[in-house]
Design a protein around this motif. Structure first.
Motif, short mmCIF file in Angstrom:
data_model
loop_
_atom_site.label_atom_id
_atom_site.label_comp_id
_atom_site.label_asym_id
_atom_site.label_seq_id
_atom_site.Cartn_x
_atom_site.Cartn_y
_atom_site.Cartn_z
N LYS A 161 0.85 -1.20 0.00
CA LYS A 161 0.00 0.00 0.00
C LYS A 161 0.88 1.24 0.00
CE LYS A 161 -1.65 -1.63 3.77
NZ LYS A 161 -2.36 -1.94 5.04
N PRO A 162 0.50 2.29 -0.73
CA PRO A 162 -0.83 2.60 -1.25
C PRO A 162 -1.16 2.04 -2.63
CG PRO A 162 0.59 4.48 -1.60
CD PRO A 162 1.41 3.45 -0.85
N ASP A 163 -0.33 1.16 -3.19
CA ASP A 163 -0.68 0.54 -4.46
C ASP A 163 -1.89 -0.37 -4.28
OD1 ASP A 163 1.44 1.78 -5.70
OD2 ASP A 163 2.80 0.08 -5.45
N PRO A 164 -2.78 -0.44 -5.25
CA PRO A 164 -4.00 -1.24 -5.09
C PRO A 164 -3.83 -2.72 -5.36
CG PRO A 164 -4.01 -0.14 -7.21
CD PRO A 164 -2.77 0.35 -6.48
N GLU A 165 -2.70 -3.14 -5.95
CA GLU A 165 -2.57 -4.53 -6.40
C GLU A 165 -2.80 -5.57 -5.30
OE1 GLU A 165 -0.69 -2.10 -7.43
OE2 GLU A 165 -1.06 -2.11 -9.60
N PRO A 166 -2.25 -5.40 -4.08
CA PRO A 166 -2.52 -6.42 -3.06
C PRO A 166 -3.98 -6.48 -2.64
CG PRO A 166 -1.27 -4.58 -2.14
CD PRO A 166 -1.27 -4.40 -3.61
N LEU A 167 -4.67 -5.36 -2.70
CA LEU A 167 -6.09 -5.35 -2.37
C LEU A 167 -6.88 -6.09 -3.45
CD1 LEU A 167 -4.78 -2.91 -0.78
CD2 LEU A 167 -7.06 -1.87 -0.85
N LEU A 168 -6.50 -5.86 -4.69
CA LEU A 168 -7.16 -6.56 -5.79
C LEU A 168 -6.87 -8.06 -5.77
CD1 LEU A 168 -6.52 -3.94 -8.62
CD2 LEU A 168 -8.67 -4.36 -7.38
N ALA A 169 -5.69 -8.41 -5.26
CA ALA A 169 -5.35 -9.84 -5.13
C ALA A 169 -6.30 -10.52 -4.14
CB ALA A 169 -3.91 -9.99 -4.67
N PHE A 170 -6.67 -9.80 -3.08
CA PHE A 170 -7.65 -10.33 -2.13
C PHE A 170 -8.98 -10.59 -2.82
CE2 PHE A 170 -11.21 -8.91 0.69
CZ PHE A 170 -11.32 -10.08 1.45
N CYS A 171 -9.45 -9.61 -3.59
CA CYS A 171 -10.73 -9.76 -4.28
C CYS A 171 -10.71 -10.96 -5.23
CB CYS A 171 -11.06 -8.49 -5.04
SG CYS A 171 -11.44 -7.08 -3.98
N LYS A 172 -9.61 -11.11 -5.94
CA LYS A 172 -9.48 -12.23 -6.86
C LYS A 172 -9.49 -13.55 -6.10
CE LYS A 172 -6.53 -14.04 -10.58
NZ LYS A 172 -5.29 -13.80 -11.38
N ASP A 177 -16.07 -8.88 -6.16
CA ASP A 177 -15.72 -7.67 -6.87
C ASP A 177 -15.30 -6.57 -5.89
OD1 ASP A 177 -16.62 -4.90 -8.17
OD2 ASP A 177 -16.27 -6.35 -9.79
N PRO A 178 -14.33 -5.72 -6.25
CA PRO A 178 -13.94 -4.61 -5.36
C PRO A 178 -15.11 -3.73 -4.95
CG PRO A 178 -12.33 -4.85 -7.11
CD PRO A 178 -13.46 -5.79 -7.44
N PHE A 179 -16.09 -3.56 -5.83
CA PHE A 179 -17.25 -2.74 -5.52
C PHE A 179 -18.00 -3.26 -4.29
CE2 PHE A 179 -21.81 -1.77 -6.00
CZ PHE A 179 -21.75 -0.38 -6.03
N ALA A 194 -7.40 1.65 -1.04
CA ALA A 194 -8.79 1.26 -1.22
C ALA A 194 -9.44 2.04 -2.34
CB ALA A 194 -9.56 1.46 0.09
N ARG A 195 -9.23 3.34 -2.36
CA ARG A 195 -9.79 4.18 -3.42
C ARG A 195 -9.28 3.73 -4.79
NH1 ARG A 195 -14.09 6.09 -1.25
NH2 ARG A 195 -13.94 7.98 0.02
N ALA A 196 -7.98 3.49 -4.89
CA ALA A 196 -7.39 3.09 -6.17
C ALA A 196 -7.91 1.74 -6.63
CB ALA A 196 -5.87 3.06 -6.05
N ALA A 197 -8.27 0.88 -5.67
CA ALA A 197 -8.77 -0.45 -6.00
C ALA A 197 -10.26 -0.46 -6.32
CB ALA A 197 -8.49 -1.42 -4.86
N GLY A 198 -10.94 0.65 -6.06
CA GLY A 198 -12.37 0.72 -6.30
C GLY A 198 -13.20 0.16 -5.16
N MET A 199 -12.62 0.13 -3.96
CA MET A 199 -13.31 -0.38 -2.78
C MET A 199 -13.85 0.77 -1.93
SD MET A 199 -10.56 -3.15 -1.37
CE MET A 199 -10.06 -4.59 -2.32
N ALA A 200 -14.76 0.44 -1.02
CA ALA A 200 -15.13 1.38 0.02
C ALA A 200 -13.95 1.52 0.96
CB ALA A 200 -16.35 0.90 0.77
N ALA A 201 -13.73 2.73 1.47
CA ALA A 201 -12.60 3.01 2.35
C ALA A 201 -13.12 3.49 3.69
CB ALA A 201 -11.70 4.07 1.73
N VAL A 202 -12.77 2.77 4.75
CA VAL A 202 -13.22 3.13 6.10
C VAL A 202 -12.01 3.31 7.00
CG1 VAL A 202 -14.49 2.35 8.14
CG2 VAL A 202 -15.44 1.97 5.87
N GLY A 203 -11.90 4.49 7.58
CA GLY A 203 -10.79 4.78 8.49
C GLY A 203 -11.15 4.41 9.92
#
Length: 239
Positions: A161-172, A177-179, A194-203
């Motif tokens: 992070k902040p790259d989205p690739e590991p988050l997208l790997a989770f979705c896969k 879907d990231p949405f 999260a934003r870059a991956a197209g996910m909801a982002a909660v702090g």
């Protein structure tokens, strides 16, 4: 809580500052580590603390410290430079070994909290900029490793992070879907990913960052992960 919401079907957590209270865990770890690696050399101790942005008087990381969202390799690079060591891989191994034994302070009782999410049908994961082996060790120590469908570190082959690739790997991995996925984290790195991956982002406010820093990047800012079920239910009811 009720079953999987119409909005979200998977939840991805950051680890430090999200599942585990950052101050209670990592300030204590760093204070002990600095004394150990500096071997009584006060000048070296002050230089190391400055390089890591660690306040020796308060025994706490400064909010600006790169360590808060950094990878084990980034931390090792700075420590090796200050120590004058060229064996970076060995330094990183020593840091990883030390972090496995950090004094963990879970934010909530993790086992029942996570089981409730699983019982409701959510797929669960952890993505940390720590090493994967450290994440496995910490989650195992907390007795919750088996609650997660996916655990990823900065060295797992998907980036950090902040790259989205590991988050997208989770979705896969969980076939969601990231949405339909929400990422929870205590740092801007988490929310930017999260934003870059197209996910909801909660702090969450169990790290170092304040609400004012997280809010511009978040769909919500919660006091801690314990408020997540209520938020998920609220989101479901809006649809």
């Amino acid at each position: 809580m009720s079953g999987v919401s119409a909005v979200f079907k998977a939840v991805l957590f950051d680890k430090d500052g999200t599942l585990f209270d950052f101050r209670a865990t990592w300030d204590r770890w760093a204070a002990d580590l600095l004394v150990q690696i500096c071997e009584g050399d006060d000048v070296l101790l002050r230089n190391m603390a400055q390089a890591l942005a660690f306040d020796l008087e308060k025994q706490a990381f400064l909010p600006s410290s790169f360590v808060i969202a950094g990878t084990s390799r980034e931390v090792a690079q700075v420590i090796a430079r200050v120590l004058g060591r060229s064996d970076l891989a060995s330094v990183e191994q020593e840091i990883v070994a030390s972090t496995k034994n950090a004094p963990l302070q879970p934010v909530v009782e993790l086992a029942p909290f996570l089981q409730n999410l699983r019982d409701a049908g959510f797929k669960l994961g952890v993505m940390t900029n720590d090493a994967e082996a450290v994440a496995d060790a910490h989650l195992g120590k907390a007795g919750v490793r088996d609650h997660f469908d996916f655990v990823c570190g900065s060295d797992s082959g998907f980036g950090a992070k902040p790259d989205p690739e590991p988050l997208l790997a989770f979705c896969k991995h969980v076939h969601v879907d990231p949405f339909h996925t929400v990422m929870l984290g205590d740092s801007t790195h988490d929310l930017q990913a999260a934003r870059a991956a197209g996910m909801a982002a909660v702090g969450v406010l169990t790290g170092v960052a304040k609400a004012a820093e997280l809010a511009p990047l978040s769909d919500a800012v919660l006091s801690d992960i314990g408020q997540l079920p209520a938020w998920l239910n609220e989101m479901s009811e809006r649809k």
